[in-house]
Design an enzyme around this catalytic site. Sequence first.
Site, PDB file in Angstrom:
ATOM      1  N   SER A 189       0.856  -1.187   0.000  1.00  0.00           N
ATOM      2  CA  SER A 189       0.000   0.000   0.000  1.00  0.00           C
ATOM      3  C   SER A 189       0.887   1.230   0.000  1.00  0.00           C
ATOM      4  O   SER A 189       2.056   1.167   0.414  1.00  0.00           O
ATOM      5  CB  SER A 189      -0.884   0.001   1.254  1.00  0.00           C
ATOM      6  OG  SER A 189      -1.518   1.248   1.445  1.00  0.00           O
TER       7      SER A 189
ATOM      8  N   TYR B 174      -1.759  -0.014  10.913  1.00  0.00           N
ATOM      9  CA  TYR B 174      -1.854  -0.399   9.505  1.00  0.00           C
ATOM     10  C   TYR B 174      -0.597   0.051   8.766  1.00  0.00           C
ATOM     11  O   TYR B 174      -0.005  -0.726   7.998  1.00  0.00           O
ATOM     12  CB  TYR B 174      -3.101   0.210   8.870  1.00  0.00           C
ATOM     13  CG  TYR B 174      -3.330  -0.237   7.440  1.00  0.00           C
ATOM     14  CD1 TYR B 174      -3.775  -1.525   7.157  1.00  0.00           C
ATOM     15  CD2 TYR B 174      -3.092   0.622   6.372  1.00  0.00           C
ATOM     16  CE1 TYR B 174      -3.973  -1.948   5.849  1.00  0.00           C
ATOM     17  CE2 TYR B 174      -3.291   0.214   5.058  1.00  0.00           C
ATOM     18  CZ  TYR B 174      -3.734  -1.069   4.810  1.00  0.00           C
ATOM     19  OH  TYR B 174      -3.925  -1.480   3.497  1.00  0.00           O
TER      20      TYR B 174
END
Length: 244
Positions: free
Chosen positions: A136, A149
Site C-alpha cells: 500500500s 496499519y
Amino acid sequence: MKNKNKSLVVITGANSGIGLACVNLFLEKGFLILAIDKEIDVIKEIQSNNLIVNKVDVKDYQALKISIIEAEDKFGPVDLLINNAGVMYLERYDRQDLNEKYDMLDTNIKGVINGMDAVLHSMVERNWGTIINISSVAGRYTYSNHAVYNSTKFAVNAVTEQIRRELASTKIRFCLIEPAIVDTNLLENTKNKEIYDDYKKWRDEINGGLKPITIAETAFYVYSLPQEISIKEIMLSHTNETDV
C-alpha cells in the site's frame, strides 16, 4: 523462456476486492488458480475446472501449506504467489482495541510471511518463480488513524525488499504493488463512524479511487514479462488523489 500458460497461481484474500479481480483475470488468461480466503461465499460460486477454492486463514501456516501442497499435487508447482490478504482497522492509536492491532499484525505481516514460506523453498529448488506482495502507499507514507496499519505495510515493504536482495542471484522475482485508495470493502472493518465517514468522503471525491481490476492488470503485467525482467515496485493511485 518458460511457457507460463497453465501454470499454478496462488492468490490469497481471493473472496473480494483485488484478490477476486486477480482470480477472474488470471482464469480468463487460462491459468490454474488456487484461491484462498477465510471467507469463500463469493469465490465458491465461480465454476471452472482451473480453479481450486480453499477456506484458509493466512494466519494459519500449516493449513496454508497443506492447501498449497494439495493444489500442487493436482496442478503442478506454484509459479506465482499473489500475497493479497489483508485487513485494515482505522482508529487513533491510543483509542484502538488491542485485538484490532494484533489482527492487522498477524494478517498483514505474518500472513505475507506465511505465504512466502509456503512457496519459496520450492521456488529456490527450481530456481524459478514470482512473488507479488500487495502492499500500500501506507507502506511509504503515514496517515492519520493508520498507525498500526502503516506499520504492517512498512514491514511488508521491508521484508520484500531485503528478500529480493538476498535472492538476487536466482531467477525468483519479488514485486511490491502499492496502491493508494482502491474501491474495495477494506474500510468496512472500521468501527469509528466519524473516521469511517471521513475516509469514505475522501474516497468518493475521487470516484471511489482505483478499481480492483486495475491492480489485477498491474499484477498480470508484472508477471507476464520475461523472467529476466523484475519490476521491483509499482506505486499507483487515482490521478486526482492528492496525498501520495
